[in-house]
Scaffold this motif. Structure first.
Motif, PDB file in Angstrom:
ATOM      1  N   UNK A 137      67.368  53.633  21.954  1.00 49.15           N
ATOM      2  CA  UNK A 137      66.460  54.521  21.229  1.00 49.15           C
ATOM      3  C   UNK A 137      65.899  53.781  20.032  1.00 49.15           C
ATOM      4  N   UNK A 138      64.610  53.957  19.831  1.00 45.73           N
ATOM      5  CA  UNK A 138      63.937  53.279  18.722  1.00 45.73           C
ATOM      6  C   UNK A 138      63.332  54.305  17.776  1.00 45.73           C
ATOM      7  N   UNK A 139      63.263  53.947  16.512  1.00 54.82           N
ATOM      8  CA  UNK A 139      62.573  54.757  15.511  1.00 54.82           C
ATOM      9  C   UNK A 139      61.512  53.861  14.909  1.00 54.82           C
ATOM     10  N   UNK A 140      60.254  54.255  15.033  1.00 51.90           N
ATOM     11  CA  UNK A 140      59.156  53.394  14.584  1.00 51.90           C
ATOM     12  C   UNK A 140      59.350  51.981  15.102  1.00 51.90           C
ATOM     13  N   UNK A 141      59.631  51.870  16.379  1.00 49.55           N
ATOM     14  CA  UNK A 141      59.757  50.590  17.087  1.00 49.55           C
ATOM     15  C   UNK A 141      60.991  49.770  16.704  1.00 49.55           C
ATOM     16  N   UNK A 142      61.885  50.325  15.866  1.00 44.77           N
ATOM     17  CA  UNK A 142      63.097  49.600  15.464  1.00 44.77           C
ATOM     18  C   UNK A 142      64.295  50.084  16.268  1.00 44.77           C
ATOM     19  N   UNK A 175      59.787  62.268  10.306  1.00 40.92           N
ATOM     20  CA  UNK A 175      58.484  61.619  10.288  1.00 40.92           C
ATOM     21  C   UNK A 175      58.483  60.240  10.919  1.00 40.92           C
ATOM     22  N   UNK A 176      59.514  59.938  11.709  1.00 42.04           N
ATOM     23  CA  UNK A 176      59.616  58.627  12.354  1.00 42.04           C
ATOM     24  C   UNK A 176      59.346  58.779  13.850  1.00 42.04           C
ATOM     25  N   UNK A 177      58.548  57.896  14.425  1.00 42.42           N
ATOM     26  CA  UNK A 177      58.181  58.006  15.832  1.00 42.42           C
ATOM     27  C   UNK A 177      59.348  57.547  16.727  1.00 42.42           C
ATOM     28  N   UNK A 178      59.905  58.464  17.534  1.00 42.63           N
ATOM     29  CA  UNK A 178      61.010  58.044  18.404  1.00 42.63           C
ATOM     30  C   UNK A 178      60.494  57.485  19.733  1.00 42.63           C
ATOM     31  N   UNK A 179      61.265  56.576  20.314  1.00 43.98           N
ATOM     32  CA  UNK A 179      60.979  56.057  21.650  1.00 43.98           C
ATOM     33  C   UNK A 179      62.295  55.883  22.375  1.00 43.98           C
ATOM     34  N   UNK A 180      62.237  55.875  23.704  1.00 41.06           N
ATOM     35  CA  UNK A 180      63.438  55.606  24.491  1.00 41.06           C
ATOM     36  C   UNK A 180      63.105  54.542  25.517  1.00 41.06           C
ATOM     37  N   UNK A 181      64.005  53.563  25.692  1.00 39.25           N
ATOM     38  CA  UNK A 181      63.854  52.591  26.760  1.00 39.25           C
ATOM     39  C   UNK A 181      65.054  52.785  27.672  1.00 39.25           C
ATOM     40  N   UNK A 182      64.791  53.155  28.916  1.00 34.70           N
ATOM     41  CA  UNK A 182      65.887  53.419  29.856  1.00 34.70           C
ATOM     42  C   UNK A 182      66.440  52.084  30.330  1.00 34.70           C
ATOM     43  N   UNK A 183      67.735  51.878  30.156  1.00 32.90           N
ATOM     44  CA  UNK A 183      68.372  50.609  30.507  1.00 32.90           C
ATOM     45  C   UNK A 183      69.117  50.695  31.825  1.00 32.90           C
ATOM     46  N   UNK A 230      60.890  52.111   7.614  1.00 34.97           N
ATOM     47  CA  UNK A 230      61.598  52.056   8.903  1.00 34.97           C
ATOM     48  C   UNK A 230      61.390  50.712   9.588  1.00 34.97           C
ATOM     49  N   UNK A 231      60.311  50.027   9.259  1.00 33.39           N
ATOM     50  CA  UNK A 231      60.036  48.757   9.916  1.00 33.39           C
ATOM     51  C   UNK A 231      60.591  47.560   9.172  1.00 33.39           C
ATOM     52  N   UNK A 232      61.334  47.797   8.091  1.00 37.95           N
ATOM     53  CA  UNK A 232      61.795  46.690   7.247  1.00 37.95           C
ATOM     54  C   UNK A 232      63.297  46.491   7.317  1.00 37.95           C
ATOM     55  N   UNK A 233      63.741  45.259   7.091  1.00 33.56           N
ATOM     56  CA  UNK A 233      65.189  45.005   7.064  1.00 33.56           C
ATOM     57  C   UNK A 233      65.803  45.527   5.766  1.00 33.56           C
ATOM     58  N   UNK A 234      67.101  45.848   5.787  1.00 33.73           N
ATOM     59  CA  UNK A 234      67.795  46.269   4.566  1.00 33.73           C
ATOM     60  C   UNK A 234      67.619  45.210   3.487  1.00 33.73           C
ATOM     61  N   UNK A 235      67.403  45.642   2.270  1.00 34.42           N
ATOM     62  CA  UNK A 235      67.281  44.696   1.159  1.00 34.42           C
ATOM     63  C   UNK A 235      65.848  44.272   0.862  1.00 34.42           C
ATOM     64  N   UNK A 236      64.917  44.546   1.782  1.00 32.75           N
ATOM     65  CA  UNK A 236      63.524  44.146   1.551  1.00 32.75           C
ATOM     66  C   UNK A 236      62.976  44.885   0.333  1.00 32.75           C
ATOM     67  N   UNK A 237      62.110  44.222  -0.417  1.00 29.81           N
ATOM     68  CA  UNK A 237      61.569  44.805  -1.634  1.00 29.81           C
ATOM     69  C   UNK A 237      60.355  45.676  -1.365  1.00 29.81           C
ATOM     70  N   UNK A 238      60.185  46.714  -2.170  1.00 26.33           N
ATOM     71  CA  UNK A 238      58.968  47.542  -2.116  1.00 26.33           C
ATOM     72  C   UNK A 238      58.006  47.048  -3.192  1.00 26.33           C
ATOM     73  N   UNK A 239      56.712  47.294  -3.006  1.00 25.31           N
ATOM     74  CA  UNK A 239      55.755  46.938  -4.057  1.00 25.31           C
ATOM     75  C   UNK A 239      56.074  47.722  -5.333  1.00 25.31           C
ATOM     76  N   UNK A 240      55.498  47.277  -6.442  1.00 22.89           N
ATOM     77  CA  UNK A 240      55.724  47.961  -7.720  1.00 22.89           C
ATOM     78  C   UNK A 240      55.068  49.342  -7.702  1.00 22.89           C
ATOM     79  N   UNK A 260      56.062  60.572   3.247  1.00 22.50           N
ATOM     80  CA  UNK A 260      55.977  60.404   4.696  1.00 22.50           C
ATOM     81  C   UNK A 260      55.501  59.000   5.047  1.00 22.50           C
ATOM     82  N   UNK A 261      54.495  58.517   4.316  1.00 24.83           N
ATOM     83  CA  UNK A 261      53.980  57.173   4.584  1.00 24.83           C
ATOM     84  C   UNK A 261      55.034  56.111   4.262  1.00 24.83           C
ATOM     85  N   UNK A 262      55.744  56.308   3.145  1.00 25.51           N
ATOM     86  CA  UNK A 262      56.756  55.316   2.754  1.00 25.51           C
ATOM     87  C   UNK A 262      57.900  55.278   3.766  1.00 25.51           C
TER      88      UNK A 262
END
Lengths: 253, 253
Positions: B136-141, B98-106, B27-37, B20-22
């Motif tokens: 719509x955003x998931x964890x601010x993305x 487990x991702x926080x959803x948000x909506x911004x009305x446009x 969710x806040x990272x770009x595709x291709x970003x590395x995870x710690x070991x 859940x934490x991972x």
């Protein structure tokens, strides 16, 4: 000539006959191409205006054509709207839609399973698998580029089959004696590789609708993993889903 | 810090907590970003190496991350693999993951139904409908750009609701008293409009996975037609389909 005369002696209703003929004619045309007027179609098929309108209405609902006031009837950008209700292969889908399917085998090779293939086929990384590349046509139009990965034993039998005339599902069922149970289909959008774009006669900067399909036998063994690439402008998949009791939010004032 | 210490007193198994934490961190990272070991993750969460591997294995299966020998673990190109089994909205899907959803009305406007909207909502061409645009955003993305069309009477009630905090499905069920029955979801691939690309912070030459979803009430009335656009590099939909008896080809030698 778009339409041959509809046959009144046939068991098929006239507007079905007209529909079937129009589907085949449309399959050979680029998106945006114009259809003849209702009057011309009526004269060619020898049916009433109502029958023509009924047939065109069905094709509008199917998403094959669009009708706009003042601009007439045109082949829509999205040509096939395929329903995903049960596990069927490309040839089965096309035959059901009245379109003649064909397959051109582009390559049969033995390769080592990479991460993705080994996960989906539930086999060790690096295991030998059979890789089959096929271009699939509907009414002679390149429609789908299909790369199948099969576990070695199964793949060897399938590779010996007549892949030009027989779908892989048929070879799995009839030659390997495997009862297919179900599949997971994963949809995503991506840009095509140059290879796939060239095969599908499409602009490489236009997207493909991609499907990763893993097919399981009745014992739960993954027997076929496929990468399917459809031209984004000519294929869509429709799925019906129900709202379940657990989804429903309480209805209060 | 990627992980907080897992809580041994919790009813949730340790590898679930790590998962859940991972998911939230990824969710806040770009595709291709590395995870710690694994060692770093293990030390942060205060769990065994086996637990870390179990959690990473789940995320690999979900398609959120990829692991490659010598290159470590990276955020995959396709981030969310959403299962389509029942009718759920974006907020429900994200909460379940487990991702926080948000909506911004446009924008909320009244427009005339064009051909497509009138066909899907089963109302006359040109009828007034309410059009609601939301990012719509998931964890601010930014994850989904959503344009909903609702018949006027229903749309007026929905438009008065708090669209920032409440999903349209919830407003339909709770404020309009409509029991949702099912929906048709049509998937296709296309290039985004400049507007949609800007909202989703994506390159306009990358494709979107588009969904047209028509939702029906339990009486069969079309109550909501939506254009949903997901970044092609961050969303896929998975559907399970069964092989039915009528599909099976006869198994002979």
């Amino acid at each position: 000539v778009w339409l041959h005369r509809a046959q009144r002696a046939s068991r098929l209703p006239l507007h079905h006959q007209v529909c079937d003929q129009l589907r085949i004619a449309i399959a050979g045309l680029p998106p945006g191409a114009g259809l003849p007027s209702e009057g011309v179609l009526q004269a060619q098929a020898g049916v009433s205006r109502t029958t023509i309108r009924q047939a065109l209405g069905v094709l509008v609902t199917e998403g094959l054509i669009v009708r706009e006031r003042g601009r007439g009837t045109r082949v829509s950008l999205l040509r096939r709207e395929q329903e995903l209700t049960s596990l069927t292969g490309f040839a089965e889908d096309m035959l059901m839609a009245g379109l003649q399917p064909q397959a051109m085998v582009r390559g049969v090779t033995q390769v080592a399973a990479d991460q993705r293939v080994s996960e989906r086929l539930q086999i060790p990384l690096g295991s030998a698998v059979v890789r089959i590349e096929r271009l699939r046509l509907a009414c002679a139009r390149p429609t789908l580029f299909d790369i199948s990965f099969l576990p070695l034993e199964i793949g060897d039998i399938v590779a010996k089959g007549n892949l030009t005339d027989r779908p892989i599902f048929e070879l799995l069922e009839q030659e390997c004696g495997i009862r297919l149970r179900d599949a997971n289909c994963r949809f995503f959008a991506r840009l095509p590789s140059h290879r796939v774009a060239a095969e599908l006669l499409m602009d490489p900067s236009s997207p493909v609708l991609a499907m990763e399909r893993t097919t399981y036998s009745h014992t739960g063994q993954a027997v076929d993993f496929e990468d399917l690439f459809y031209r984004g402008d000519s294929m869509s998949y429709t799925v019906r889903v129900e709202r379940t009791a657990s989804n429903q939010t309480a209805t209060s004032g």
